[in-house]
Design a protein around this motif. Structure first.
Motif, mmCIF file in Angstrom:
data_model
loop_
_atom_site.group_PDB
_atom_site.id
_atom_site.type_symbol
_atom_site.label_atom_id
_atom_site.label_comp_id
_atom_site.label_asym_id
_atom_site.label_seq_id
_atom_site.Cartn_x
_atom_site.Cartn_y
_atom_site.Cartn_z
ATOM 1 N N ASP A 39 0.901 -1.328 -0.008
ATOM 2 C CA ASP A 39 0.015 -0.002 0.105
ATOM 3 C C ASP A 39 0.799 1.225 0.021
ATOM 4 O O ASP A 39 1.631 1.395 0.710
ATOM 5 C CB ASP A 39 -0.841 0.082 1.171
ATOM 6 N N ASN A 40 0.433 2.124 -0.815
ATOM 7 C CA ASN A 40 1.087 3.473 -0.991
ATOM 8 C C ASN A 40 2.643 3.282 -1.054
ATOM 9 O O ASN A 40 3.468 3.901 -0.204
ATOM 10 C CB ASN A 40 0.750 4.270 0.126
ATOM 11 N N ASN A 41 3.124 2.762 -2.102
ATOM 12 C CA ASN A 41 4.441 2.741 -2.763
ATOM 13 C C ASN A 41 4.585 3.335 -4.100
ATOM 14 O O ASN A 41 3.823 3.222 -4.782
ATOM 15 C CB ASN A 41 5.019 1.285 -2.628
ATOM 16 N N ASN A 42 5.672 3.793 -4.399
ATOM 17 C CA ASN A 42 5.847 4.059 -5.765
ATOM 18 C C ASN A 42 5.767 3.071 -6.837
ATOM 19 O O ASN A 42 5.016 2.978 -7.613
ATOM 20 C CB ASN A 42 7.364 4.800 -6.083
ATOM 21 N N TYR A 43 6.404 2.099 -6.406
ATOM 22 C CA TYR A 43 5.975 0.685 -7.123
ATOM 23 C C TYR A 43 6.135 -0.208 -5.718
ATOM 24 O O TYR A 43 7.093 -0.092 -4.794
ATOM 25 C CB TYR A 43 7.318 0.283 -7.930
ATOM 26 N N HIS A 44 5.166 -1.234 -6.088
ATOM 27 C CA HIS A 44 5.134 -2.240 -4.912
ATOM 28 C C HIS A 44 6.210 -3.414 -4.988
ATOM 29 O O HIS A 44 7.060 -3.438 -3.930
ATOM 30 C CB HIS A 44 3.813 -3.003 -5.108
ATOM 31 N N ILE A 45 6.568 -3.564 -6.350
ATOM 32 C CA ILE A 45 7.702 -4.500 -6.601
ATOM 33 C C ILE A 45 8.464 -4.256 -7.947
ATOM 34 O O ILE A 45 7.822 -3.905 -8.798
ATOM 35 C CB ILE A 45 7.168 -6.005 -6.854
ATOM 36 N N LEU A 46 9.815 -4.184 -7.838
ATOM 37 C CA LEU A 46 10.587 -4.116 -9.001
ATOM 38 C C LEU A 46 11.352 -5.239 -9.230
ATOM 39 O O LEU A 46 11.942 -5.955 -8.299
ATOM 40 C CB LEU A 46 11.707 -2.892 -8.848
ATOM 41 N N LEU A 47 11.170 -5.598 -10.724
ATOM 42 C CA LEU A 47 11.743 -7.154 -11.181
ATOM 43 C C LEU A 47 12.750 -6.816 -12.173
ATOM 44 O O LEU A 47 12.515 -5.948 -13.199
ATOM 45 C CB LEU A 47 10.490 -7.865 -11.708
ATOM 46 N N LYS A 48 13.927 -6.939 -11.622
ATOM 47 C CA LYS A 48 15.345 -6.878 -12.534
ATOM 48 C C LYS A 48 16.086 -8.015 -13.082
ATOM 49 O O LYS A 48 15.948 -8.947 -12.308
ATOM 50 C CB LYS A 48 16.012 -5.526 -12.005
#
Length: 258
Positions: A221-230
């Motif tokens: 909740d309330n994140n720029n992105y919840h998850i980054l996949l790299k």
């Protein structure tokens, strides 16, 4: 060479092929053990600590430096309380080998044990299984980033459960909760919230690099992105996850999100 009762065949003494240090190292590998130690970042004292409940360590690095070279398992319990640390620790111990490492709060309620304004970097530290359980954690800000925990696991298993990672709505460049490299595992029943930054869209709750994880029962909740996949990372949206109020998108650079 030693005496040979069978004629001219030589008898080899251990001292001829291995030093005392080599033999001691072999003995340490054989005599592995399980340890359970306590840490209290507020009231602990590294100068007098023995890791017991009444004499906990103050810092993780002092606790880890006290360990034998080989352990079957180590459980580090953080005593309950609000521990406002305002600092960071880098755990870089290439000569320690632990099959299973657990870092956990004192109770099953994550709110009871709070690492506030703290960043831990675990690097070059050998383990097969790492568990993080029952903790509340907010990141510590440095010159150009604000992180909670950064773990390089080198293809080992990581499990995170019953935790709360809170960025506290602090507008800080490159704000992240959990950063995982070269790992695989399960993130279960954990809350990630309030990792935002108005000028850096890489701020995220979970940042995965060359990793594969399953998420179950988590709240974002309330994140720029919840998850980054790299870097070829994959994330399995298993069941019971709630993703709300992302500033840009739920998942960025999604190689695989299924």
């Amino acid at each position: 060479m030693g005496f040979n009762p069978f004629g001219n065949l030589p008898v080899i003494n251990m001292a001829d092929i291995a030093s005392k240090a080599d033999i001691d190292d072999i003995n340490q590998r054989i005599k592995t053990e399980d340890l359970s130690l306590y840490i209290d970042p507020t009231n602990g004292d590294d100068s007098t600590a023995d890791g017991s409940y009444n004499k906990p360590y103050k810092t993780f690095i002092a606790l880890f430096n006290s360990l034998p070279k080989y352990l079957d398992s180590l459980t580090v319990t953080i005593k309950k309380g609000i521990h406002t640390i305002n600092g960071s620790e880098t755990i870089n111990l290439p000569n320690r080998f632990i099959k299973k490492l657990t870092i956990q709060g004192e109770t099953s309620n994550a709110e009871d044990t709070y690492l506030d304004e703290f960043y831990m970097f675990l690097n070059d530290f050998s383990f097969h299984i790492f568990y993080l359980k029952s903790l509340k954690w907010s990141p510590y800000g440095m010159s150009n980033y604000r992180y909670a925990i950064y773990l390089e696991a080198y293809n080992n298993y990581v499990g995170i459960s019953n935790c709360i990672f809170d960025g506290k709505n602090i507008n800080y460049s490159n704000s992240k909760g959990v950063i995982l490299y070269y790992s695989r595992g399960l993130i279960y029943n954990t809350v990630f919230k309030n990792f935002i930054n108005t000028t850096n869209d890489d701020s995220t709750a979970v940042d995965l690099h060359t990793s594969i994880f399953r998420f179950t029962g988590c709240t974002f909740d309330n994140n720029n992105y919840h998850i980054l996949l790299k870097d070829g990372s994959q994330a399995n949206n298993s069941s019971g996850n709630t993703l709300t109020n992302s500033v840009y998108a739920d998942v960025k650079d999604s190689n695989v999100w299924f």
